[in-house]
Structure formats: C-alpha cells, structure tokens
Design a protein around this motif. Structure first.
Motif, short mmCIF file in Angstrom:
data_model
loop_
_atom_site.label_atom_id
_atom_site.label_comp_id
_atom_site.label_asym_id
_atom_site.label_seq_id
_atom_site.Cartn_x
_atom_site.Cartn_y
_atom_site.Cartn_z
N GLU A 191 -6.72 -3.43 -9.53
CA GLU A 191 -6.01 -2.47 -8.07
C GLU A 191 -7.55 -1.92 -8.02
O GLU A 191 -8.12 -1.43 -6.73
CB GLU A 191 -5.73 -0.99 -8.20
CG GLU A 191 -4.37 -1.44 -8.25
CD GLU A 191 -3.12 -0.24 -8.25
OE1 GLU A 191 -3.77 0.85 -7.50
OE2 GLU A 191 -2.16 -0.07 -8.19
N GLU A 192 -8.91 -2.47 -8.62
CA GLU A 192 -9.84 -1.84 -9.00
C GLU A 192 -11.11 -1.98 -7.20
O GLU A 192 -12.10 -1.29 -7.00
CB GLU A 192 -10.67 -1.90 -9.59
CG GLU A 192 -11.28 -3.99 -10.19
CD GLU A 192 -12.01 -4.27 -11.01
OE1 GLU A 192 -12.87 -3.33 -11.67
OE2 GLU A 192 -11.61 -5.17 -12.09
N ALA A 193 -10.55 -3.00 -6.55
CA ALA A 193 -11.22 -3.91 -5.42
C ALA A 193 -10.62 -2.72 -4.16
O ALA A 193 -10.78 -3.15 -3.20
CB ALA A 193 -10.21 -5.44 -5.35
N PHE A 194 -9.28 -2.42 -4.02
CA PHE A 194 -8.75 -2.13 -3.38
C PHE A 194 -8.83 -0.60 -2.80
O PHE A 194 -9.12 -0.29 -1.61
CB PHE A 194 -7.34 -1.88 -3.70
CG PHE A 194 -5.96 -3.11 -4.64
CD1 PHE A 194 -6.23 -4.02 -3.91
CD2 PHE A 194 -5.14 -3.08 -5.05
CE1 PHE A 194 -5.88 -4.86 -4.21
CE2 PHE A 194 -4.12 -3.17 -4.96
CZ PHE A 194 -4.79 -5.37 -4.63
N ALA A 199 -11.22 1.50 3.05
CA ALA A 199 -12.51 2.16 3.35
C ALA A 199 -12.40 1.13 4.40
O ALA A 199 -12.90 2.00 5.19
CB ALA A 199 -13.02 2.61 2.12
N GLU A 200 -12.47 -0.12 3.83
CA GLU A 200 -13.29 -1.04 4.75
C GLU A 200 -12.50 -0.51 6.56
O GLU A 200 -12.88 -1.05 7.24
CB GLU A 200 -13.53 -2.33 4.43
CG GLU A 200 -14.13 -3.63 5.07
CD GLU A 200 -13.58 -4.88 4.25
OE1 GLU A 200 -15.26 -5.21 4.36
OE2 GLU A 200 -13.24 -5.70 4.61
N THR A 208 -8.56 6.82 -1.47
CA THR A 208 -7.77 7.97 -2.43
C THR A 208 -7.24 8.12 -3.23
O THR A 208 -6.86 8.32 -4.45
CB THR A 208 -7.84 9.47 -1.28
OG1 THR A 208 -9.32 9.86 -0.49
CG2 THR A 208 -7.72 10.70 -2.20
N VAL A 209 -5.87 7.25 -2.76
CA VAL A 209 -4.38 7.24 -3.37
C VAL A 209 -4.91 5.63 -4.62
O VAL A 209 -4.81 6.27 -5.78
CB VAL A 209 -3.19 7.09 -2.84
CG1 VAL A 209 -1.78 6.26 -3.61
CG2 VAL A 209 -3.07 8.20 -1.72
N VAL A 210 -5.05 5.24 -4.42
CA VAL A 210 -5.80 3.94 -5.43
C VAL A 210 -7.03 4.40 -6.11
O VAL A 210 -6.51 4.22 -7.21
CB VAL A 210 -6.14 2.49 -4.33
CG1 VAL A 210 -7.09 1.57 -5.54
CG2 VAL A 210 -5.36 2.53 -3.75
N THR A 211 -7.76 5.19 -5.58
CA THR A 211 -8.40 6.02 -6.78
C THR A 211 -7.87 6.61 -7.84
O THR A 211 -8.39 6.99 -8.80
CB THR A 211 -9.76 7.01 -5.99
OG1 THR A 211 -10.63 6.17 -4.90
CG2 THR A 211 -9.98 8.13 -6.31
N ARG A 216 -6.49 8.02 -13.31
CA ARG A 216 -5.19 8.47 -14.44
C ARG A 216 -5.40 7.16 -14.86
O ARG A 216 -4.73 7.59 -16.46
CB ARG A 216 -4.09 8.14 -13.43
CG ARG A 216 -2.84 8.52 -14.77
CD ARG A 216 -0.87 8.17 -13.75
NE ARG A 216 0.23 8.47 -14.61
CZ ARG A 216 1.18 7.69 -14.44
NH1 ARG A 216 1.28 6.59 -13.04
NH2 ARG A 216 1.96 7.95 -15.20
N ASP A 217 -5.29 5.54 -14.97
CA ASP A 217 -5.77 5.05 -16.04
C ASP A 217 -6.51 4.83 -16.43
O ASP A 217 -5.86 4.16 -17.88
CB ASP A 217 -5.40 3.40 -14.45
CG ASP A 217 -3.78 2.99 -14.67
OD1 ASP A 217 -3.22 3.53 -15.27
OD2 ASP A 217 -3.91 1.78 -13.19
#
Length: 358
Positions: A191-194, A199-200, A208-211, A216-217
C-alpha cells in the motif's frame, strides 16, 4: 464511601492472593499444591490500567491453578470456601462484583478462578503450551492473546508448570519471527504507493485513510521487531510508545496523519520508512538493506520498496516448510475482526482452514 487511591491491578491481585486467598487455600486444602497468577484479558494484565479501568471488570481477581485431578476433587469445595470466607472488600475494593452485562444486584460472585493449566491455556489460546507449540499453533494465535498469556504476573508456581509454559510462549521461534516480520513488511509494500496515487486524483480523504493504515502497520512492525506482541487497537499506541524507536518516530507518524497536503504527508512517511529500515539493519537479522526511499517505478511517488526487506528476511529462513508458507503471516496480519481475534476457536478455524479448491 470514598474511592480508594488507585493501585495498579497487578499489585492489587498480588496482595489479594498473599493476604486473602492463600491463607484460605492453606486452611481448606493444606496439602494441595497450586499455582497462582493473573493472566488473560484485562488492561491491568498488560500493565495499562488507569483509574478509569475501575469502572468495569476490574477489582481483586486472579487464577488458582491445580492439577486436573485436584481441580475435579477439590475445585468446587475450594470455590465454596472462598465464597464463604473472603472479605466483602479488599483494600477498599469490592471482592464480589458483577461482570459487564450482568445484574450487579444478583451476580455477586468472587473472581478467584479455580482451574488447571491445560484447561486455562486451551480456553484462552486454543492450544496447550505445556505439551508444545507447533508452527501452525503460533500462526493461528492472535498476538493479543499471546500478550495476555505472557504478560500479567505469576505470584506462586507450586505446580512448576506456569513458568515453563509462559517461557515457551514468550516469543516466536527464530524462523517464525523472520516469517512474521517479512509478512509485516509485505503489508507495507502492498500500500505504500497508494498514498501518492490517491493524492494524484484529488482523493485527500483516501490518502489519509491509507496513511493511517500504513502508520498502524509501522507501529505493529516496530513492536514485532522488538519482540513484543502487538495488542489490540485500544492499547496499540500505548504499547508502541514503549518501544526504543517511538520517541524519534512518533513526530513523523503524527505529522503524516495530520498533513493537509501530499508533499508534507509523503515527506514524513518517507522519514518514518527510512528510520524503520535503519532499525531493521540494526537488528542484524539480514545483510544491511539500503534504507533510502526511491520513486515507485516511473511514477512520481516516493516509497521505501518494502518488499526488499521482506525478501531479505525470507532469504534467512532455514526451515523449508516455512519458506513455502503464503506471505500472509500470523492470523492477525490478515484478519481484522475483533469477534474472530478474541475467540481462539474462530481464529484457529480461520487460520487452519484448508485452502479452497481451484
């Protein structure tokens, strides 16, 4: 009646055993060996209780362990003896209190559980560590439950079984640790690229949700790196603050979560990734991995490339069977339901289910 000064639950349980419970056991069954502890659910077991904790399921309580034979022979009689002779209050706290959801006027039992080690561990973990723990057992047991079984305190071990069982559960065997760590890095890689992609397309909420998921991980990863079982969400932040890296990492995690623009969010996530990768290198579990972030292929998103660390860890696993396992990890690395993770039989049924036929 005034509220007594707060005493951490583990200390309350220790004093309750030595001052109130043990004398009654010696009176009723003087030749019966036993062990005594406070293990299992409860914020006080993890050492996280506060005065707020006293409003439910908190008070003088513990487990008394007998042999299975003595549990059958003496358990009901000892329970009755305690019920008849324990004081109404201990250090200002009621000894008989209703569990959450029970009628406080009719449910007035004491909370000294009398059991045997095999029964208790099997009920709380789904396995009996006194006879051994298999790789499948490890991976099917949520880390919250492992934390509950290895934290707390043993006040007396007359059976000489609790300490060896808890030592066996203290941490994953090395190859399993490497596997679980690799799977946690794999979660980040997925998920780090999401964050940048959301944002793009103008999806700031999605970014924000992915962040938040990545933060958490990362927190769980640091606990695993430092051989600490991640607790469930209520206590994850508290447990994380007690890791060696927390002081340096927390400002970046908070900044990433509160950022209102992508460059700021990405900047702090990348600093967090790099700190975590350097922490991995300090563990010496693999050859050093370049901790710097980099573009995600030909897209303008900076990532760590966390799969590199997962691959480095997998390459150090010596057990061929573990090398063949799916990259999902322990059950709570791919299951997020409280109803499953707090019920050992459901967690084991999920983790040990045969794969679907193609």
């Amino acid at each position: 009646m005034s509220t007594p000064a707060f005493l951490p639950g583990l200390e309350l349980a220790r004093r309750f055993y030595h001052e109130a419970v043990r004398p009654l056991l010696e009176e009723a069954a003087p030749a019966t060996p036993h062990s005594a502890a406070l293990l299992g659910p409860g914020s006080e077991v993890l050492g996280f209780d506060t005065p707020r904790s006293r409003d439910h399921d908190w008070g003088p309580r513990l487990q008394i362990f007998l042999t299975p034979r003595d549990t059958d022979r003496h358990g009901p009689r000892l329970h009755h003896h305690l019920a008849q002779n324990l004081p109404a209050d201990f250090l200002g706290h009621p000894v008989r209190f209703a569990p959450t959801g029970q009628d406080p006027h009719t449910d007035t039992r004491h909370h000294v559980e009398i059991t045997d080690p095999t029964t208790w561990f099997t009920a709380h973990l789904g396995l009996d560590p006194t006879t051994g723990v298999t790789p499948a057992d490890w991976l099917a047991t949520p880390t919250q439950l492992l934390a509950q079984a290895t934290a707390g305190a043993v006040f007396h071990d007359g059976l000489h079984r609790l300490a060896p069982a808890r030592l066996r559960l203290r941490w994953y065997p090395r190859d399993l640790w490497l596997h679980v760590l690799a799977c946690q890095w794999r979660r980040l890689a997925q998920e780090e690229a999401f964050v940048g992609r959301c944002a793009e397309v103008g999806d700031d909420l999605g970014a924000t949700v992915v962040t938040a998921r990545l933060v958490r991980d990362l927190m769980r990863l640091h606990l695993l790196m430092h051989r600490r079982y991640p607790p469930y969400s209520k206590w994850l932040g508290t447990a994380f603050t007690r890791t060696p890296a927390a002081a340096g990492l927390t400002p970046h995690l908070k900044a990433a979560l509160t950022a209102t623009d992508h460059p700021t969010r990405e900047h702090h996530l990348c600093l967090a990734y790099e700190r975590t990768a350097r922490e991995h290198n300090r563990l010496g579990l693999t050859d050093p991995v370049d901790p710097s972030t980099r573009p995600f292929h030909d897209r303008p998103f900076r990532v760590l490339g966390a799969d590199r660390l997962a691959a480095a860890l997998r390459s150090r696993i010596t057990d061929p069977a573990l090398r063949e396992l799916p990259e999902a990890g322990a059950v709570d690395q791919y299951v997020d339901s409280t109803d499953v993770l707090t019920r050992p039989h459901l967690a084991r049924a999920t983790a040990l289910a045969p794969p679907p036929r193609p």
